[in-house]
Design an enzyme around this catalytic site. Structure first.
Site, PDB file in Angstrom:
ATOM      1  N   ASN A 237       0.844  -1.195   0.000  1.00 62.67           N
ATOM      2  CA  ASN A 237       0.000   0.000   0.000  1.00 62.67           C
ATOM      3  C   ASN A 237       0.880   1.247   0.000  1.00 62.67           C
ATOM      4  OD1 ASN A 237      -2.626  -1.425   0.656  1.00 62.67           O
ATOM      5  ND2 ASN A 237      -1.434  -1.970   2.483  1.00 62.67           N
TER       6      ASN A 237
ATOM      7  N   HIS B 276       2.352  13.306  13.145  1.00 63.86           N
ATOM      8  CA  HIS B 276       1.721  13.300  14.468  1.00 63.86           C
ATOM      9  C   HIS B 276       0.401  12.562  14.443  1.00 63.86           C
ATOM     10  CE1 HIS B 276       4.613  16.269  16.246  1.00 63.86           C
ATOM     11  NE2 HIS B 276       4.858  16.405  14.958  1.00 63.86           N
TER      12      HIS B 276
ATOM     13  N   HIS C 212       2.477   8.355  18.635  1.00 63.34           N
ATOM     14  CA  HIS C 212       3.608   8.974  17.952  1.00 63.34           C
ATOM     15  C   HIS C 212       4.553   9.679  18.909  1.00 63.34           C
ATOM     16  CE1 HIS C 212       0.883  12.496  18.040  1.00 63.34           C
ATOM     17  NE2 HIS C 212       1.983  13.202  17.995  1.00 63.34           N
TER      18      HIS C 212
ATOM     19  N   ASP D 270       7.213  12.953  19.602  1.00 62.17           N
ATOM     20  CA  ASP D 270       7.488  14.369  19.307  1.00 62.17           C
ATOM     21  C   ASP D 270       8.953  14.679  19.584  1.00 62.17           C
ATOM     22  OD1 ASP D 270       4.491  16.157  20.484  1.00 62.17           O
ATOM     23  OD2 ASP D 270       4.798  14.673  18.904  1.00 62.17           O
TER      24      ASP D 270
ATOM     25  N   HIS E 108       9.838  20.111  16.954  1.00 61.18           N
ATOM     26  CA  HIS E 108       8.388  20.273  16.764  1.00 61.18           C
ATOM     27  C   HIS E 108       7.893  21.606  17.332  1.00 61.18           C
ATOM     28  CE1 HIS E 108       4.132  19.505  16.766  1.00 61.18           C
ATOM     29  NE2 HIS E 108       4.032  19.099  18.002  1.00 61.18           N
TER      30      HIS E 108
HETATM   31  O1  LIG Z   1       2.258  17.228  19.033  1.00 58.68           O
HETATM   32  C1  LIG Z   1       1.070  16.976  18.826  1.00 58.68           C
HETATM   33  O2  LIG Z   1       0.678  15.973  18.209  1.00 58.68           O
HETATM   34  C2  LIG Z   1       0.132  17.882  19.433  1.00 58.68           C
HETATM   35  O3  LIG Z   1      -0.522  17.455  20.346  1.00 58.68           O
HETATM   36  C3  LIG Z   1       0.064  19.293  18.957  1.00 58.68           C
HETATM   37  C4  LIG Z   1       0.548  19.627  17.708  1.00 58.68           C
HETATM   38  C5  LIG Z   1       0.492  20.958  17.294  1.00 58.68           C
HETATM   39  C6  LIG Z   1      -0.029  21.942  18.110  1.00 58.68           C
HETATM   40  C7  LIG Z   1      -0.512  21.613  19.357  1.00 58.68           C
HETATM   41  C8  LIG Z   1      -0.479  20.281  19.770  1.00 58.68           C
HETATM   42  S1  LIG Z   1      -1.126  19.878  21.332  1.00 58.68           S
HETATM   43 MN   LIG Z   2       2.764  15.211  18.448  1.00 51.06          MN
END
Ligand SMILES: O=C(O)C(=O)c1ccccc1S
Ligand SMILES: [Mn+2]
Length: 260
Positions: free
Chosen positions: A64, A71, A75, A77, A81
Site C-alpha cells: 500500500n 503526528h 507517535h 514528538d 516540533h
Molecule cells: O504534538 C502533537 O501531536 C500535538 O498534540 C500538537 C501539535 C500541534 C499543536 C498543538 C499540539 S497539542
Molecule cells: Mn505530536
C-alpha cells in the site's frame, strides 16, 4: 564503564521472564488526530491506498501507499516540533541521539482524577505524592501519565466539546519542574497530545510542548494500556522513523517488564 554481558537478558527475553508489552494503538484511517483551532493547519489521519494485492498490478505481492501526519496515531514528538526547541542541536527525529530511545519509565496513575474531571491537570503536588511512595524520579526517565483514557472508545476518546477537546494533561509548573528539576527524558500520555485538551489557555500555551521540547526532551502520545505497567521498573523502547528534519513520527512503543 563496566563490561556488561547481554546473554542473561537474551535468555530472559527467550524464556518470557522479561515480558514485552505493546503500548501502541493500531494505525487506522478512523483513529482520531489532534484537532487545533480552525484557523491553524491540521494533522492528517492515516490514508491507505492499495497498490496491489496478488493481482494484475502486482501478481505475487500486496502493498500500500500510506499518507499521514508525523503526528498521527501513537507517535513521538522531537524538540524541533516546538518553537522552543527549534534551534537546539540534534533536535529532529533523524538527528537525535539514539541512546535516548531506550529508557526506564515512571508511571503516575491519575486514572481516578481523570475519570472525575476530563480537564484534570497533573501538578507538582501529585508527582511529589507519587515520589513519597515510589522514590524520587531518576534522571533520564520517561514520566508516563496513566489516565486510562486509552480505554475510551470513539468520540469519548477525542472528547470534543465546548471550546475543543477536553482531555487531561500536565500543568505548566509541573512540566517546567519535571524537565529542569528531574531531568526527565520525556513525557508520555494516553490522550491525543502530551498537553491537556484545553492547554491552549495555559501559560505558556501547551506547556508540555513548551518545556519538553525547549529542554531538548521528547513527547509520546496516544499510548495505550499504561495500566499494564508497574509504577517503576519498566524499560521503554520508542524509536521514531528516521524522517529527514522530522518533527516527530508514528512509533511502535514497547515496554520491557520483569515477570512477577
Ligand atoms: O504534538 C502533537 O501531536 C500535538 O498534540 C500538537 C501539535 C500541534 C499543536 C498543538 C499540539 S497539542
Ligand atoms: Mn505530536
Amino acid at each position: 564503564m563496566a563490561d556488561f554481558d547481554l546473554t542473561t537478558f537474551a535468555s530472559a527475553l527467550a524464556d518470557g521472564s522479561v515480558k514485552v508489552i505493546d503500548l501502541t494503538f493500531t494505525l487506522s484511517p478512523d483513529f482520531p488526530v489532534i484537532v487545533l483551532p480552525p484557523e491553524f493547519g491540521q494533522a492528517s489521519p492515516l490514508r491507505i491506498e492499495q497498490i496491489s494485492r496478488y493481482d494484475a498490478a502486482g501478481p505475487a505481492w500486496y502493498w500500500n501507499n500510506i499518507t499521514l501526519s508525523e503526528h498521527t496515531g501513537t507517535h513521538f514528538d522531537a524538540p524541533i516540533h516546538w518553537f522552543t526547541g527549534k534551534d537546539l542541536p540534534n533536535n529532529a527525529v533523524d538527528t537525535l541521539p539514539v541512546r535516548d530511545l531506550i529508557a526506564p519509565a515512571c508511571v503516575i496513575d491519575c486514572s481516578a482524577q481523570a475519570a472525575a474531571d476530563p480537564d484534570f491537570l497533573l501538578g507538582i503536588a501529585d508527582v511529589e505524592a507519587w515520589e513519597e511512595r515510589h522514590g524520587r524520579i531518576p534522571e533520564r526517565n520517561w514520566v508516563l501519565l496513566r489516565t486510562d483514557w486509552s480505554k475510551r472508545q470513539g468520540r469519548d476518546y477525542a472528547n470534543l466539546g465546548e471550546g475543543g477537546p477536553h482531555t487531561p494533561g500536565p500543568d505548566s509548573a509541573v512540566m517546567r519542574w519535571l524537565v529542569e528539576e528531574r531531568g526527565i527524558i520525556g513525557f508520555g500520555t494516553e490522550t491525543i497530545g502530551t498537553d491537556a485538551g484545553q492547554a491552549a489557555h495555559l501559560d505558556p500555551p501547551y506547556p508540555a510542548h513548551h518545556f519538553l521540547h525547549g529542554g531538548g526532551r521528547y513527547g509520546l502520545q496516544c499510548l495505550r494500556d499504561l495500566d499494564l505497567l508497574p509504577p517503576t521498573g519498566a524499560i521503554i523502547i520508542a524509536t521514531p522513523l528516521k524522517i529527514v528534519n522530522g518533527s516527530g513520527s508514528p512509533v511502535r512503543v514497547l515496554a520491557l517488564v520483569g515477570a512477577n
